[in-house]
Structures are given as C-alpha cells and as structure tokens.
Scaffold this motif. Sequence first.
Motif, PDB file in Angstrom:
ATOM      1  N   ARG A  70      -0.797   3.390   4.666  1.00  0.00           N
ATOM      2  CA  ARG A  70      -0.948   3.414   3.200  1.00  0.00           C
ATOM      3  C   ARG A  70      -0.150   2.297   2.560  1.00  0.00           C
ATOM      4  O   ARG A  70       0.970   2.019   2.953  1.00  0.00           O
ATOM      5  CB  ARG A  70      -0.487   4.763   2.647  1.00  0.00           C
ATOM      6  CG  ARG A  70      -1.402   5.888   2.996  1.00  0.00           C
ATOM      7  CD  ARG A  70      -0.938   7.179   2.373  1.00  0.00           C
ATOM      8  NE  ARG A  70      -0.634   7.011   0.970  1.00  0.00           N
ATOM      9  CZ  ARG A  70      -0.762   7.987   0.073  1.00  0.00           C
ATOM     10  NH1 ARG A  70      -1.217   9.159   0.435  1.00  0.00           N
ATOM     11  NH2 ARG A  70      -0.433   7.773  -1.176  1.00  0.00           N
ATOM     12  N   ASP A  71      -0.715   1.661   1.531  1.00  0.00           N
ATOM     13  CA  ASP A  71      -0.047   0.476   0.978  1.00  0.00           C
ATOM     14  C   ASP A  71       1.225   0.846   0.228  1.00  0.00           C
ATOM     15  O   ASP A  71       2.066   0.013  -0.037  1.00  0.00           O
ATOM     16  CB  ASP A  71      -0.991  -0.361   0.116  1.00  0.00           C
ATOM     17  CG  ASP A  71      -1.492   0.377  -1.110  1.00  0.00           C
ATOM     18  OD1 ASP A  71      -1.049   1.517  -1.333  1.00  0.00           O
ATOM     19  OD2 ASP A  71      -2.321  -0.195  -1.825  1.00  0.00           O
ATOM     20  N   ASP A  72       1.407   2.128  -0.116  1.00  0.00           N
ATOM     21  CA  ASP A  72       2.652   2.507  -0.782  1.00  0.00           C
ATOM     22  C   ASP A  72       3.784   2.737   0.210  1.00  0.00           C
ATOM     23  O   ASP A  72       4.887   3.120  -0.155  1.00  0.00           O
ATOM     24  CB  ASP A  72       2.472   3.728  -1.692  1.00  0.00           C
ATOM     25  CG  ASP A  72       1.851   4.904  -0.987  1.00  0.00           C
ATOM     26  OD1 ASP A  72       1.553   4.799   0.211  1.00  0.00           O
ATOM     27  OD2 ASP A  72       1.660   5.940  -1.637  1.00  0.00           O
ATOM     28  N   ARG A 107      -6.109   5.768  -1.634  1.00  0.00           N
ATOM     29  CA  ARG A 107      -5.318   4.797  -0.857  1.00  0.00           C
ATOM     30  C   ARG A 107      -5.492   4.964   0.648  1.00  0.00           C
ATOM     31  O   ARG A 107      -5.485   3.976   1.393  1.00  0.00           O
ATOM     32  CB  ARG A 107      -3.838   4.915  -1.233  1.00  0.00           C
ATOM     33  CG  ARG A 107      -3.537   4.354  -2.614  1.00  0.00           C
ATOM     34  CD  ARG A 107      -2.114   4.686  -3.059  1.00  0.00           C
ATOM     35  NE  ARG A 107      -1.910   4.346  -4.451  1.00  0.00           N
ATOM     36  CZ  ARG A 107      -1.424   3.170  -4.873  1.00  0.00           C
ATOM     37  NH1 ARG A 107      -1.075   2.244  -4.006  1.00  0.00           N
ATOM     38  NH2 ARG A 107      -1.305   2.930  -6.154  1.00  0.00           N
ATOM     39  N   ARG A 110      -8.756   3.328   1.456  1.00  0.00           N
ATOM     40  CA  ARG A 110      -8.611   1.869   1.378  1.00  0.00           C
ATOM     41  C   ARG A 110      -7.974   1.342   2.661  1.00  0.00           C
ATOM     42  O   ARG A 110      -8.429   0.350   3.247  1.00  0.00           O
ATOM     43  CB  ARG A 110      -7.771   1.464   0.166  1.00  0.00           C
ATOM     44  CG  ARG A 110      -7.809  -0.036  -0.117  1.00  0.00           C
ATOM     45  CD  ARG A 110      -6.549  -0.529  -0.796  1.00  0.00           C
ATOM     46  NE  ARG A 110      -5.370  -0.307   0.007  1.00  0.00           N
ATOM     47  CZ  ARG A 110      -5.023  -1.035   1.061  1.00  0.00           C
ATOM     48  NH1 ARG A 110      -5.782  -2.039   1.461  1.00  0.00           N
ATOM     49  NH2 ARG A 110      -3.929  -0.749   1.729  1.00  0.00           N
TER      50      ARG A 110
END
Length: 172
Positions: A70-72, A107, A110
């Motif tokens: 996850r990009d976070d 997310r 993605r």
Amino acid sequence: TDAPIILDQAGIDQSLDAMARAIASSRAGEPLALVGLLSKGDIIAYRLADRLRTLGLEVLCGDIDISLYRDDIYTLEARPSLRSSNLPFSTDGMRLVLVDDVLYTGRTVRAALNAIFDYGRPARVELACLIDRGGREVPIQPDYVGHTLSEPEQKIKVHLCESEGFDAVTIG
Ligand code: 5GP
Ligand code: MG
C-alpha cells in the motif's frame, strides 16, 4: 453476533451467484483468471471460480498478498513489496478479475494493479468485490459488486465458513 447483519448466508450466496453470472455474461474473448487479494478475497475468488465452472466457464484462480504494497506504507524505511503470490500461470493476454471481500479507499487495488503489471501483461483487468464500503481515495471502481453499503464508510466484518466457520457480513 448482535451486530447488524448486512448479508446472511443466503445473502452472500445470492450475491456470489449474481457476481458469477455477471462475470460469465460479460464475455471477453480472452481466457479468464480470478486473482484473489489475501486475506478473504482469495476465499471469495475460489467460491466464484466454482460457480463459474458450474456455469460452464474455464477459469484459472490465484491469489496475491498486497498488504505491504500500500502506498501509505511507503513512509516506512522498509521498501514495500509484494508479500507473497500464488499465481501458477502466465497472465499474458488473459482477462483477469481481481477479487476482494471489501473495497474501501481503493489503495489495495491500486497496489495490486502495480504488482499484476510487474508480473505480466494481461489483456484486461476487472475488479470484483463482495462489499463496497464507499470512501474511495483513488479513481478505482468495481465492475462486479455483491452489495453496496447504504450508509457508506461503516467498518464491517466479513465472516466466511472457510475462516470463521459461518457466513455473515455484519457492521463491526
Ligand atoms: P482499501 O485498500 O480499499 O482501503 O481497503 C481494502 C482492503 O482492506 C481489503 O483487502 C479489505 O479486506 C480491507 N478492508 C477495508 N475496509 C474493511 C472493512 O470495513 N472490513 C473488512 N473486513 N476489511 C476491510
Ligand atoms: Mg482483505
């Protein structure tokens, strides 16, 4: 449980039946594979694959674990990577349907798309989820949905026979 029930066992069955019919009737020419997102999306994917085979379709099935992708989580020092995957076939030229239990910010999907396109070059990729919670933070929408929450963004619990011993989707 006392939590409000969103889908009982029959509701989950009916949702999966409808999703399988929609996947089957949206026929693309390409060979079909379902890719479940761990955890729970894999269980949903294997159930959908059974239904699709009952409808006479040939379908491959695999799963990926995207939780570190996850990009976070990019703020952590550790470089995020695909935790694991079980895709024992080439995805080149295939029609892939990503399958998850709950879709929320988008997310995870993605990140799953990143992993999928690192792995191969599918002809097309679609998205199926049992529950759409709303709350999207990226422009990703499902092609096949079992149930959309009437009050968006509530946190929910997904119980499945394979993992919890019974089927139910509840608020929680
Ligand atoms: P997103 O990345 O879209 O924010 O979240 C989707 C992922 O987180 C899915 O893999 C899903 O299993 C999990 N998830 C997000 N919200 C919920 C929720 O309310 N309940 C459950 N059980 N899982 C959730
Ligand atoms: Mg999940």
